[in-house]
Design a protein around this motif. Structure first.
Motif, mmCIF file in Angstrom:
data_model
loop_
_atom_site.group_PDB
_atom_site.id
_atom_site.type_symbol
_atom_site.label_atom_id
_atom_site.label_comp_id
_atom_site.label_asym_id
_atom_site.label_seq_id
_atom_site.Cartn_x
_atom_site.Cartn_y
_atom_site.Cartn_z
ATOM 1 N N ILE A 80 -16.056 -16.159 -20.784
ATOM 2 C CA ILE A 80 -17.550 -15.734 -20.570
ATOM 3 C C ILE A 80 -18.359 -16.622 -19.857
ATOM 4 C CG2 ILE A 80 -19.596 -14.181 -21.341
ATOM 5 C CD1 ILE A 80 -17.333 -13.136 -23.405
ATOM 6 N N PHE B 45 -21.286 -17.174 -15.979
ATOM 7 C CA PHE B 45 -22.272 -16.483 -16.536
ATOM 8 C C PHE B 45 -23.573 -16.294 -15.340
ATOM 9 C CE2 PHE B 45 -25.727 -14.965 -19.155
ATOM 10 C CZ PHE B 45 -25.074 -13.989 -19.880
ATOM 11 N N SER C 198 -22.738 -14.444 -11.981
ATOM 12 C CA SER C 198 -22.441 -13.080 -12.387
ATOM 13 C C SER C 198 -24.069 -12.321 -12.575
ATOM 14 C CB SER C 198 -21.707 -12.861 -13.439
ATOM 15 O OG SER C 198 -20.346 -13.160 -13.052
ATOM 16 N N SER D 214 -20.883 -7.359 -7.533
ATOM 17 C CA SER D 214 -21.498 -7.736 -8.804
ATOM 18 C C SER D 214 -22.827 -7.625 -8.891
ATOM 19 C CB SER D 214 -20.749 -9.133 -8.992
ATOM 20 O OG SER D 214 -21.379 -9.780 -10.218
ATOM 21 N N ARG E 236 -29.230 -2.922 -17.644
ATOM 22 C CA ARG E 236 -28.877 -3.216 -18.784
ATOM 23 C C ARG E 236 -29.045 -2.020 -19.798
ATOM 24 N NH1 ARG E 236 -30.402 -8.769 -19.730
ATOM 25 N NH2 ARG E 236 -31.198 -9.678 -17.679
ATOM 26 N N PHE F 103 -24.791 -2.186 -18.540
ATOM 27 C CA PHE F 103 -23.884 -1.831 -17.535
ATOM 28 C C PHE F 103 -23.364 -0.286 -17.910
ATOM 29 C CE2 PHE F 103 -19.320 -1.889 -18.706
ATOM 30 C CZ PHE F 103 -19.574 -2.172 -20.117
ATOM 31 N N TRP G 205 -20.612 1.183 -16.250
ATOM 32 C CA TRP G 205 -19.232 1.361 -15.496
ATOM 33 C C TRP G 205 -18.365 2.523 -15.972
ATOM 34 C CZ3 TRP G 205 -17.140 -4.349 -14.724
ATOM 35 C CH2 TRP G 205 -18.364 -4.954 -13.988
ATOM 36 N N TYR H 14 -27.733 -8.707 -22.044
ATOM 37 C CA TYR H 14 -26.796 -9.248 -20.761
ATOM 38 C C TYR H 14 -27.092 -8.149 -20.075
ATOM 39 C CZ TYR H 14 -24.671 -11.229 -24.914
ATOM 40 O OH TYR H 14 -24.375 -11.676 -26.224
ATOM 41 N N THR I 82 -22.467 -7.144 -14.501
ATOM 42 C CA THR I 82 -21.258 -7.756 -14.844
ATOM 43 C C THR I 82 -21.075 -8.474 -15.983
ATOM 44 O OG1 THR I 82 -20.847 -7.867 -12.225
ATOM 45 C CG2 THR I 82 -19.673 -9.324 -13.635
ATOM 46 N N ASN I 83 -22.005 -9.199 -16.268
ATOM 47 C CA ASN I 83 -21.917 -10.061 -17.754
ATOM 48 C C ASN I 83 -21.925 -9.037 -18.982
ATOM 49 O OD1 ASN I 83 -21.887 -12.742 -16.606
ATOM 50 N ND2 ASN I 83 -24.278 -12.529 -16.482
ATOM 51 N N ASP I 84 -22.555 -8.009 -18.952
ATOM 52 C CA ASP I 84 -22.771 -7.000 -20.117
ATOM 53 C C ASP I 84 -21.429 -6.555 -20.087
ATOM 54 O OD1 ASP I 84 -24.329 -5.747 -21.886
ATOM 55 O OD2 ASP I 84 -24.392 -3.972 -20.943
ATOM 56 N N ALA I 85 -20.979 -6.491 -19.029
ATOM 57 C CA ALA I 85 -19.325 -5.556 -18.885
ATOM 58 C C ALA I 85 -18.426 -6.591 -19.408
ATOM 59 C CB ALA I 85 -19.007 -5.079 -17.578
ATOM 60 N N MET I 86 -18.635 -7.829 -19.375
ATOM 61 C CA MET I 86 -17.606 -8.743 -19.784
ATOM 62 C C MET I 86 -17.686 -8.714 -21.349
ATOM 63 S SD MET I 86 -15.864 -11.248 -17.420
ATOM 64 C CE MET I 86 -16.707 -13.050 -18.079
ATOM 65 N N VAL I 87 -19.091 -9.061 -21.745
ATOM 66 C CA VAL I 87 -19.164 -9.170 -23.008
ATOM 67 C C VAL I 87 -18.663 -7.928 -24.007
ATOM 68 C CG1 VAL I 87 -20.717 -9.303 -24.918
ATOM 69 C CG2 VAL I 87 -21.010 -10.694 -22.673
ATOM 70 N N GLN I 88 -18.863 -6.802 -23.074
ATOM 71 C CA GLN I 88 -18.555 -5.521 -23.798
ATOM 72 C C GLN I 88 -16.999 -5.398 -23.959
ATOM 73 O OE1 GLN I 88 -19.349 -2.680 -25.669
ATOM 74 N NE2 GLN I 88 -17.451 -1.500 -24.991
ATOM 75 N N TRP I 89 -16.398 -5.824 -22.885
ATOM 76 C CA TRP I 89 -14.911 -5.529 -23.059
ATOM 77 C C TRP I 89 -14.271 -6.511 -23.843
ATOM 78 C CZ3 TRP I 89 -13.476 -1.132 -23.951
ATOM 79 C CH2 TRP I 89 -14.059 -0.047 -23.126
ATOM 80 N N TRP I 90 -14.761 -7.882 -24.049
ATOM 81 C CA TRP I 90 -14.282 -9.047 -24.847
ATOM 82 C C TRP I 90 -14.456 -8.210 -26.213
ATOM 83 C CZ3 TRP I 90 -17.871 -11.529 -28.203
ATOM 84 C CH2 TRP I 90 -17.405 -12.484 -28.837
#
Lengths: 221, 488
Positions: free
Chosen positions: A28, A32, A35, A85, A92, A94, A96, B205, B208-216
């Motif tokens: 991550i 950071f 992104s 991206s 805030r 996201f 998706w 976040y 994209t960062n929020d997505a990373m943290v969420q799926w982590w």
């Protein structure tokens, strides 16, 4: 070593934690900052759009609709340009999604209109025969929460330096100014709608949930 | 052995969590069946106005089964297994008894409040982390209490070496603590601005960062709630019920540390072809495939524990539940990596194949193992034999049929959907409009919902059997060593 760890719970726990935690740090952190950078032209949401976004979340639209166009021809043909991206820099959280029971909405503002959404939310089958989406009639009854939307915009501006009130960026201003702007933006949408219920409520100074939601959906481009 | 008989284990907290498991199991699975039927028959969306739509109910189903049913199941087994593998009774420490009871009541209040707030649509939208910040704080409190319970009991243990199940319980505690904290970092908007609802917050976040943290988080919530504590259960209950020693200590070591090392990397497979950095996607894909090793390590270790004892499957339905659970674990940990391969994921992502995959893991592995564990605990906690073996046998087949219907219909639905989305005609234009790809799935949705209904019926059979065991079954004089006593 493992035998020793199994008799020493403290070091065992520390060991497990380190082995578990490192992957998050490695995946991550490095990108950071990169992104978090917005694409040129991306703007934060207006207060009315934010209120709509909160309704999108309240009714978990993201349980069935994605907002992520993958870089495949079949997706760009159907939904438009694939996602970048930086387009999400002000999202805030996201949104998706992880399931497309219904179509992607990343760029729905390009090909649907206010009146289409109005019919669709009242009775999805009227515009999409065969649709299995529920109607959301309560959005024509409940009021949108402009106060909380302002609170969110103010918070991201203050805490995360989201560029409200900067040149070429949406104006936020004080609470009263923001509320006035939200009503002006809502008036445009209400004018395009058919529902007398919504129109009369607007005259009384109420913005219904559907108005804010449509403002948000129209902003998705 | 003498030492164990001399100890009087205290099951009061384990019993409380057993009731919670059953209660939230019914609520969570019932909502699951309702939303599954809603997809086939959309009229069912209007049974409860605003509060009955699919989209409102979906987070209730996921949170209900994960944090209601399963978490209480994990806690119930912990308050049973912990004492026994550490050779210490909770009754020996007043402090730990208080902590245990507090843990239970804060848990109940938190989950019941969560049910109400999710009905109201108060949500952060992040999957399996929908709760707003006040409830997040409550979750942290109950989690800390559980931690005190674990390490408190470890602190006063008589058995110095931690049994394999203990490794997994400790890992569950640590893993979820870290994931939950970081994924729920949010700023309450009222306290910054002075406007709006006091409980609203905004994520720390963005995009994209929020997505990373969420799926982590999201992927590893699966790891540390659906996998790690279930392995803790099976390592205790299968050897105990069957009377067979664990096949290999070395294999259990390899699987444990392997799982801890690899699992956290795999979150990236939820984000293939998204806007997260390409190397993160590739690592997610690769590590997902590597994940087969530690996953199958545990499952094979359990199956080989039954080596030469397969006859027990005929005699003891509990062993059958657990063996099928490990088999489903193998199936779903093979299916997951297949879906994480980029070219397969391009087809499978966003389709019904994904919920299909989730459910052969949760219904087959998690659900079966949790129910088998509670069945094993009941005669020991209530000093009565299990009420009906016959009912258990029927439950097994009803639920197994349900699971097979569920995942096979979703495999077909998912692949159909994925193929239709990308299909083109002879000129290269998209062959189907989106709605064509929806209506074609309705028969599969009906089939899936019926599979889910069968599983729910089986859960009611389980509930009835447990209830009768607690209240009306024949009392037993001494605690059974291995196979749980059951009336025909």
């Amino acid at each position: 070593m493992f035998h020793w760890l199994e008799r020493n719970p403290f070091f065992f726990a520390v060991g497990v934690f380190l082995v578990v935690a490192y992957a998050g740090v490695v995946t991550i952190l490095p990108d950071f900052m990169e992104s978090a950078r917005p694409v040129v032209g991306t703007k934060p949401y207006s207060v009315l759009e934010l209120a709509g976004r909160q309704i999108y979340i309240k009714d978990s639209c993201n349980a069935c609709h994605s907002q992520l166009v993958r870089p495949f021809k079949s997706e760009t043909d159907r939904y438009g340009m694939y996602s970048l991206s930086g387009e999400y820099a002000y999202d805030r959280p996201f949104l998706w999604g992880s399931k497309r029971t219904g179509p992607d909405l990343m760029r729905v503002g390009n090909y649907r209109t206010t009146d289409w959404h109005e019919y669709h939310m009242l009775n999805p089958k009227s515009v999409v025969p065969g649709s299995i989406m529920p109607a959301y009639k309560h959005m024509f009854k409940n009021n949108a929460d402009i106060d909380t939307a302002y609170a969110e915009a103010y918070t991201v501006k203050t805490v995360f330096n989201v560029p409200y009130d900067k040149p070429d960026m949406p104006k936020l201003g004080t609470f009263d100014e923001a509320k006035k702007d939200a009503f002006e933006a809502a008036a445009v949408i209400v004018a395009d709608m058919k529902s007398t219920e919504v129109k009369e409520a607007f005259k009384r100074g109420e913005i219904k949930e559907i108005v804010a939601l449509v403002a948000y959906l129209n902003s998705l481009k | 052995m003498q030492e164990k008989n001399a100890l009087n284990y205290d099951y009061s907290v384990a019993k409380c969590f057993t009731y919670a498991t059953i209660l939230f199991g019914i609520i969570g699975m019932l909502i699951g069946v309702v939303i599954a039927y809603q997809m086939a028959f959309p009229q069912l969306n209007y049974l409860a106005g605003e509060y009955g739509t699919y989209s409102r109910l979906r987070p209730l189903h996921t949170s209900g089964v994960i944090f209601g049913f399963l978490l209480s199941g994990i806690f119930a087994t912990w308050y049973y297994v912990g004492q026994r593998v550490l050779k210490v009774s909770m009754a020996e420490s007043k402090f730990l008894m208080v902590v245990g009871k507090l843990h239970f009541w804060i848990y109940m209040i938190t989950i019941l409040t969560a049910v109400v707030t999710l009905f109201m649509g108060i949500s952060t939208s992040k999957e399996y982390a929908e709760l707003e910040w006040p409830l997040d704080i409550a979750v942290v409190v109950l989690w800390v209490l559980w931690g005190i319970s674990i390490f408190g009991l470890v602190g006063i243990r008589r058995e110095k070496t931690l049994y394999i199940s203990m490794w997994y319980y400790i890992a569950t505690f640590l893993g979820v603590a870290m994931l939950y904290l970081f994924n729920n970092m949010e700023v309450p908007t009222y306290f910054v601005s002075g406007y709006g609802k006091w409980y609203h917050s905004v994520s720390m976040y963005a995009g994209t960062n929020d997505a990373m943290v969420q799926w982590w988080y999201g992927h590893n919530a699966v790891a540390f709630v659906f996998t790690v504590p279930i392995i803790a259960m099976i390592y205790y209950f299968l050897p105990k019920e069957s009377g067979q020693p664990v096949f290999s200590y070395k294999l259990s070591l390899l699987s444990f540390w392997g799982l801890m090392f690899v699992y956290l990397w795999a979150g990236g497979h939820h984000l293939l072809f998204s806007t997260v950095p390409d190397w993160v996607q590739t690592m997610g894909s690769i590590f997902s495939v590597i994940l087969i090793l530690p996953s199958w390590g545990s499952a094979i270790n359990m199956l080989l524990t039954m080596k030469g004892q397969w006859g027990q499957l005929k005699e003891n339905p509990l062993v059958k539940f657990m063996v099928l659970a490990s088999t489903f674990y193998m199936l779903s940990t093979l299916e997951g990596p297949i879906q994480a391969i980029k070219s397969v994921n391009a087809l499978a992502h966003f389709t019904d194949w994904i919920p299909g995959h989730v459910h052969d893991g949760t219904l087959g592995w998690v659900g079966f193992m949790t129910m088998a564990a509670l069945f094993h605990m009941a005669p020991r906690m209530y000093k009565r034999e299990l009420y009906s073996k016959k009912l258990m046998e029927s439950q097994f087949w009803v639920q197994t049929t349900g699971i097979v219907m569920y995942f096979s219909s979703m495999w077909i639905a998912g692949i159909t959907q994925g193929m239709m989305w990308r299909a083109t005609d002879q000129y290269g234009n998209l062959a189907y409009s989106f709605i064509d790809t929806v209506t074609v799935l309705i028969p599969y949705y009906a089939l899936r919902a019926t599979g889910g209904l069968l599983y729910l019926v089986g859960f009611f059979m389980f509930t009835y059997n447990m209830y009768k065991t607690m209240t009306a079954s024949k009392a037993i004089a001494s605690e059974p060593q291995n196979a749980s006593p059951m009336a025909a």
